[in-house]
Design a protein around this motif. Structure first.
Motif, PDB file in Angstrom:
ATOM      1  N   VAL A  87      66.371  17.611 -26.967  1.00 53.84           N
ATOM      2  CA  VAL A  87      65.388  16.621 -26.539  1.00 53.84           C
ATOM      3  C   VAL A  87      65.099  15.644 -27.678  1.00 53.84           C
ATOM      4  CG1 VAL A  87      64.390  18.233 -24.885  1.00 53.84           C
ATOM      5  CG2 VAL A  87      63.415  18.073 -27.175  1.00 53.84           C
ATOM      6  N   ARG A 100      68.423  12.011 -18.293  1.00 52.81           N
ATOM      7  CA  ARG A 100      68.693  12.464 -19.659  1.00 52.81           C
ATOM      8  C   ARG A 100      68.932  11.294 -20.603  1.00 52.81           C
ATOM      9  NH1 ARG A 100      72.766  16.723 -16.915  1.00 52.81           N
ATOM     10  NH2 ARG A 100      71.362  18.514 -16.704  1.00 52.81           N
ATOM     11  N   ASP A 132      61.387  13.518 -22.051  1.00 52.83           N
ATOM     12  CA  ASP A 132      60.555  13.399 -23.250  1.00 52.83           C
ATOM     13  C   ASP A 132      59.318  12.553 -22.966  1.00 52.83           C
ATOM     14  OD1 ASP A 132      62.258  14.805 -25.217  1.00 52.83           O
ATOM     15  OD2 ASP A 132      63.666  13.204 -24.772  1.00 52.83           O
TER      16      ASP A 132
END
Length: 546
Positions: A228, A510, A516
């Motif tokens: 991440v 992603r 995030d």
């Protein structure tokens, strides 16, 4: 190093601190204090422990077993002070008992093969409470993935607290097992020039790492993970020896670790791994010989069933259910999708909340109905503010970890709530053009800009152009998106979407760091306990323009 004066100052500070604690203890009324002498009076007591405890606080049930262990195992002297606090809400919502697990024997993997690892039987006898329902939850060490494997058919999310003695449900026995260990770590980008590494100092976000068993490939969900934005990654496997492998289409190699990864520490502290990813100057873009690329062909997560003459593409369906009632609804939903859809199917279920009976039934149901199924999970990161109510935990798992739940080969996933019945081929939703966006979600009727499609539908149905004509006035107080905070946030220009049915473009999710963003905004908003009332809906609606 300390000088003599430093030592005297430190000694004085210790005496002052100890004297202060002594005064607190001695000034406390006798009925609110307790002294536990060292059990072995003939041996030296290495510790003197002072404890100040709110008897109705959330830690009041968990701390006493630790205090007892310190006294019995370390011959500690305990001074306990009770400090009740003013109550503003019902203080305790559960019952707690502690059980110490036998330590793993020394000797590594060879010794683990002969270790039973069992914990002593834990017994809880609870007073009857009329009209209350209880749930059973195991609080295991952070690095453990534990699951119930037997509950005698009891619904662990709905245990009646007033079951008559001798009746079904009056006595429940649950057996938990340790299924896997979590491995956490941080990955960073570097450049290797000969024998030296030049660090960029930035996280290797977006890279995909996998734990590959020696002599095999990582074919289980959870054995690989996406790094991440902060550089954090999380993997899980059963105890053993593994290679950490990098999945990369670029000219990159995994530079660290260069050896094997050992998952052998069962003490519950967890393992932390530092990984370095980068390019080696002047070296061909091949995986390091110690870290061969996993066999992609052996790691496909294809679905089964359907009509191959009509559709060959696997549709990935994600859902979550907890408790026997919702698991029944989940089975109905699965059957309805299979009945109406001609494509191969693979269902993805969050295993944290599945009952032991459903786990046993699931393979047989999948085989008889005609679909593939995988279970996924993710350990709640320590740096992310936790939820305490189970329903809110389920909502959070539904929305916060979509970028790290699924293997890299899964490019798209369709979420369907367990309590829905599907009456049309879901391929229609699957093929929806998202125009590069990460989500496709269903808006609430009447929300959105005045010129929106939903408003035009209202007008066409009413026949006279009045968008409000078909709205039931009795529901006005429940249309929260038309009032208060949401009215100001949406400004009549954005939709409020429901989270019961949505499609996710995982590649875009992603690559844009949407996961995030969701976690960062969640962390910011949950500082206020009254925010995100409908967590799984409010969060994506709040950040929809980010």
């Amino acid at each position: 190093a300390r000088t003599g004066d430093d030592e005297e100052d430190a000694s004085s500070q210790r005496e002052t601190g100890g004297g202060s604690l002594e005064r607190i203890y001695s000034s406390t009324p006798p009925e609110l204090r307790l002294h536990l002498a060292p059990p072995n009076a003939n041996a030296a007591s290495p510790l003197r422990v002072f404890v100040v405890l709110d008897p109705l606080g959330k830690d009041a049930q968990r701390l006493p077993p630790l205090i007892r262990m310190m006294q019995e195992e370390l011959n500690a002297e305990i001074s306990l002070v009770l400090r009740p606090q003013r109550l503003v809400a019902r203080p305790l919502g559960g019952y707690y008992r502690a059980s110490a697990v036998a330590p793993a024997p020394p000797g590594g993997l060879a010794a683990l093969g002969h270790w039973t690892g069992g914990a002593p039987l834990l017994r809880m006898e609870l007073p009857p409470r009329r009209g209350q329902l209880l749930s059973a939850q195991l609080l295991a060490p952070e690095a453990w993935l534990c699951s119930p494997v037997e509950s005698g058919g009891a619904d662990l999310d709905s245990l009646p607290a007033d079951a008559p003695s001798g009746s079904v449900g009056a006595k429940v026995k649950v057996h938990y097992v340790l299924e896997a260990l979590f491995l956490e770590g941080f990955a960073e980008e570097v450049i290797a020039a000969g024998a030296h590494w030049q660090q960029y100092g930035r996280p290797a976000a977006g890279r995909q790492l996998a734990l590959v068993p020696l002599g095999g490939s990582s074919t289980s969900a959870g054995a690989d993970s996406v790094v991440v934005k902060s550089g954090y990654f999380q993997l899980r496997q059963s105890p053993g020896l593994y290679r950490l492998s990098l999945r990369s289409q670029n000219q990159e190699q995994l530079l660290r670790p260069s050896g094997l990864v050992q998952l052998t520490d069962l003490a519950g502290r967890g393992s932390s791994l530092e990984a370095r990813v980068g390019q080696v100057q002047g070296v061909a873009a091949l995986q390091h010989s110690d870290h061969p690329a996993p066999n992609e062909a052996s790691e496909s997560f294809e679905g089964i069933g359907g009509d191959p003459y009509v559709c060959n593409e696997t549709l990935h369906i994600f859902s979550v259910a907890s408790g026997l009632r919702y698991e029944r609804l989940l089975r109905i939903m699965m059957l309805s999708v299979r009945t109406t859809t001609k494509c191969p199917l693979r269902f993805w279920l969050v295993e944290n909340f599945l009952s032991p009976s459903f786990r046993r039934l699931l393979p047989g149901v999948a085989k008889s109905v005609g679909f593939a199924v995988s279970r996924v999970t993710y350990k709640w990161p320590a740096w992310l503010r936790p939820q305490t109510q189970k329903q809110r935990v389920i909502w959070a798992y539904k929305i916060l970890f979509l970028d790290v739940f699924f293997p890299a080969q899964v490019k798209k996933v369709l979420f369907i709530d367990a309590d829905q019945i599907v009456r049309a081929d879901v391929r229609e939703l699957w093929d929806t053009d998202l125009h590069g966006r990460v989500y496709g979600m269903v808006p609430f009727c009447g929300s959105g800009p005045p010129a929106s499609l939903a408003s035009n539908i209202w007008k066409s149905l009413s026949g006279n152009g009045g968008a409000d004509d078909l709205r039931n006035p009795e529901t006005a107080g429940f249309r929260f998106w038309e009032q208060g905070f949401w009215k100001g946030h949406l400004r009549g220009q954005m939709y409020y979407h429901i989270s019961a049915l949505f499609i996710v473009n995982l590649e875009a999710f992603r690559s844009t760091g949407a996961g995030d963003t969701l976690r960062e905004v969640y962390q910011s908003l949950t500082g206020d306990p009254n925010s995100l009332a409908n967590l799984d809906q409010d969060l994506p609606n709040y950040v929809q323009q980010t």
